[in-house]
Design an enzyme around this catalytic site. Structure first.
Site, short mmCIF file in Angstrom:
data_model
loop_
_atom_site.label_atom_id
_atom_site.label_comp_id
_atom_site.label_asym_id
_atom_site.label_seq_id
_atom_site.Cartn_x
_atom_site.Cartn_y
_atom_site.Cartn_z
CB SER A 119 10.99 98.56 62.92
OG SER A 119 9.74 98.41 62.26
CE1 TYR A 158 12.71 93.08 61.27
CE2 TYR A 158 10.81 94.31 62.10
CZ TYR A 158 11.94 94.23 61.29
OH TYR A 158 12.30 95.31 60.52
P1 NAD Z 1 17.71 94.00 53.21
O1 NAD Z 1 17.38 92.55 53.39
O2 NAD Z 1 17.46 94.64 51.90
O3 NAD Z 1 19.26 94.22 53.60
C1 NAD Z 1 19.81 93.70 54.78
C2 NAD Z 1 21.32 93.55 54.61
O4 NAD Z 1 21.83 93.02 55.84
C3 NAD Z 1 21.75 92.59 53.50
O5 NAD Z 1 22.75 93.17 52.70
C4 NAD Z 1 22.25 91.37 54.26
O6 NAD Z 1 23.28 90.66 53.56
C5 NAD Z 1 22.77 92.01 55.53
N1 NAD Z 1 22.87 91.07 56.64
C6 NAD Z 1 21.94 90.15 57.03
N2 NAD Z 1 22.41 89.42 58.05
C7 NAD Z 1 23.66 89.89 58.35
C8 NAD Z 1 24.66 89.55 59.29
N3 NAD Z 1 24.48 88.55 60.17
N4 NAD Z 1 25.81 90.24 59.29
C9 NAD Z 1 26.01 91.25 58.40
N5 NAD Z 1 25.10 91.61 57.48
C10 NAD Z 1 23.95 90.93 57.44
O7 NAD Z 1 16.96 94.74 54.40
P2 NAD Z 1 16.41 96.25 54.55
O8 NAD Z 1 14.96 96.23 54.26
O9 NAD Z 1 17.28 97.22 53.88
O10 NAD Z 1 16.54 96.38 56.14
C11 NAD Z 1 17.59 97.08 56.76
C12 NAD Z 1 17.20 97.33 58.20
O11 NAD Z 1 15.99 98.08 58.22
C13 NAD Z 1 16.92 96.06 59.00
O12 NAD Z 1 17.41 96.24 60.33
C14 NAD Z 1 15.42 95.99 59.01
O13 NAD Z 1 14.91 95.27 60.11
C15 NAD Z 1 15.05 97.45 59.07
N6 NAD Z 1 13.71 97.80 58.63
C16 NAD Z 1 13.28 97.45 57.39
C17 NAD Z 1 11.99 97.79 57.01
C18 NAD Z 1 11.46 97.41 55.64
O14 NAD Z 1 10.25 97.51 55.45
N7 NAD Z 1 12.28 97.01 54.69
C19 NAD Z 1 11.15 98.47 57.89
C20 NAD Z 1 11.62 98.81 59.16
C21 NAD Z 1 12.92 98.47 59.51
#
Ligand code: NAD
Length: 259
Positions: free
Chosen positions: A144, A158
């Site tokens: 991130s 986080y």
């Molecule tokens: P999201 O919540 O839309 O999707 C996350 C997915 O991970 C879901 O399908 C969930 O079921 C799955 N998941 C959660 N726990 C799990 C586990 N223990 N085992 C297997 N699957 C699991 O999230 P997103 O926004 O698409 O985020 C994806 C990645 O991007 C994450 O690592 C998040 O930290 C990172 N990220 C997101 C953002 C943002 O602003 N959305 C910014 C920077 C980084």
């Protein structure tokens, strides 16, 4: 037909964790368009089954904190398609009980470390033997932008977990650079996904407090991350490894943003 016309990932096998939602799902869709064999790992079995049927991908239940389930996920990819070429280690959480260090208890801290950081260790450990045998592979770990800069609106576990993902990716990228395996960290800025929507639901002020720091003045869409992951997965990034790949609308470069 040239390989470009066939799709940039034609015949490659990709494992994507957290592929049932947000950035992961957008990447599953993008990879399928580009001809990859996709194995989607997630805990959301209902969504997983729907997506598998709609997009023709393989769904495997995996809790990314569980070593045997992670090992089985990568074995499924190899047994089904004969190789493991791409690992997009992306599953992550951002729960509301992870806030200031003053308020975040040990249980909340550990949960986020397990799902966001230990999971990436387990996925890399499982993917690498296949890739080293093939002498070919691209690992993309989702960190991130908060791994590179501090926030006064803290989510302490986080941020620390993403710092760990970034450091681990860099180290693995350097270690395996002469073995045909590339390892890069995707560092998204805030992306309009369920994870973010949950954080700022009913709190316009919290969203605005962040938007002011983004030179582009908006959150990213998941498809914009999928395009970046595709680049890192494909041969078009063949001289890139161990990089901090920021896709953040300019946040990390900004002092004063446009009004
Ligand atoms: P999201 O919540 O839309 O999707 C996350 C997915 O991970 C879901 O399908 C969930 O079921 C799955 N998941 C959660 N726990 C799990 C586990 N223990 N085992 C297997 N699957 C699991 O999230 P997103 O926004 O698409 O985020 C994806 C990645 O991007 C994450 O690592 C998040 O930290 C990172 N990220 C997101 C953002 C943002 O602003 N959305 C910014 C920077 C980084």
């Amino acid at each position: 037909m040239s390989s470009r016309m066939q799709g940039r990932l034609q015949g490659r096998t990709a494992v994507i964790t957290g592929g049932c939602s947000g950035i992961g799902l957008a990447t599953v869709e993008r990879f399928v368009e580009e001809g990859a064999n996709v194995v989607l790992g997630d805990i959301d079995d209902d969504r997983g089954a729907e997506i598998a049927e709609k997009l023709g991908v393989t769904y495997a239940h995996v809790d990314v904190t569980d070593k045997s389930e992670v090992d089985a996920l990568f074995r499924t990819a190899y047994d089904t398609y004969g190789s493991v070429d791409i690992a997009f280690n992306n599953a992550g959480i951002s729960p509301p009980d992870d806030t200031s260090i003053l308020d975040t208890d040990l249980e909340a801290w550990r949960k986020v470390q397990d799902v966001n950081l230990t999971s990436v260790y387990l996925c890399c450990k499982a993917a690498l033997p296949y890739m080293l045998d093939q002498r070919r592979g691209s690992i993309i770990n989702t960190a991130s932008f908060v791994a590179t800069m501090g926030a006064a609106t803290s989510q302490i576990s986080y941020s620390a977990s993403k710092g760990g993902v970034l450091t681990m990716s860099r180290e693995l990228g350097v270690q395996f650079a002469r073995d045909g395996v590339r390892v890069n960290a995707l560092c998204p800025g805030p992306v309009n996904t369920p994870l973010l929507q949950e954080l700022y639901a009913n709190d316009e002020e919290a969203a605005q407090r962040r938007l002011v720091h983004i030179p582009m003045g908006r959150f990213a869409e998941a498809s914009e991350m999928a395009d970046a992951v595709l680049f890192l997965a494909s041969d078009e990034s063949s001289f890139m490894t161990a990089t901090t790949f920021l896709v953040d609308g300019g946040i990390a470069a900004a002092y004063v943003t446009p009004s």
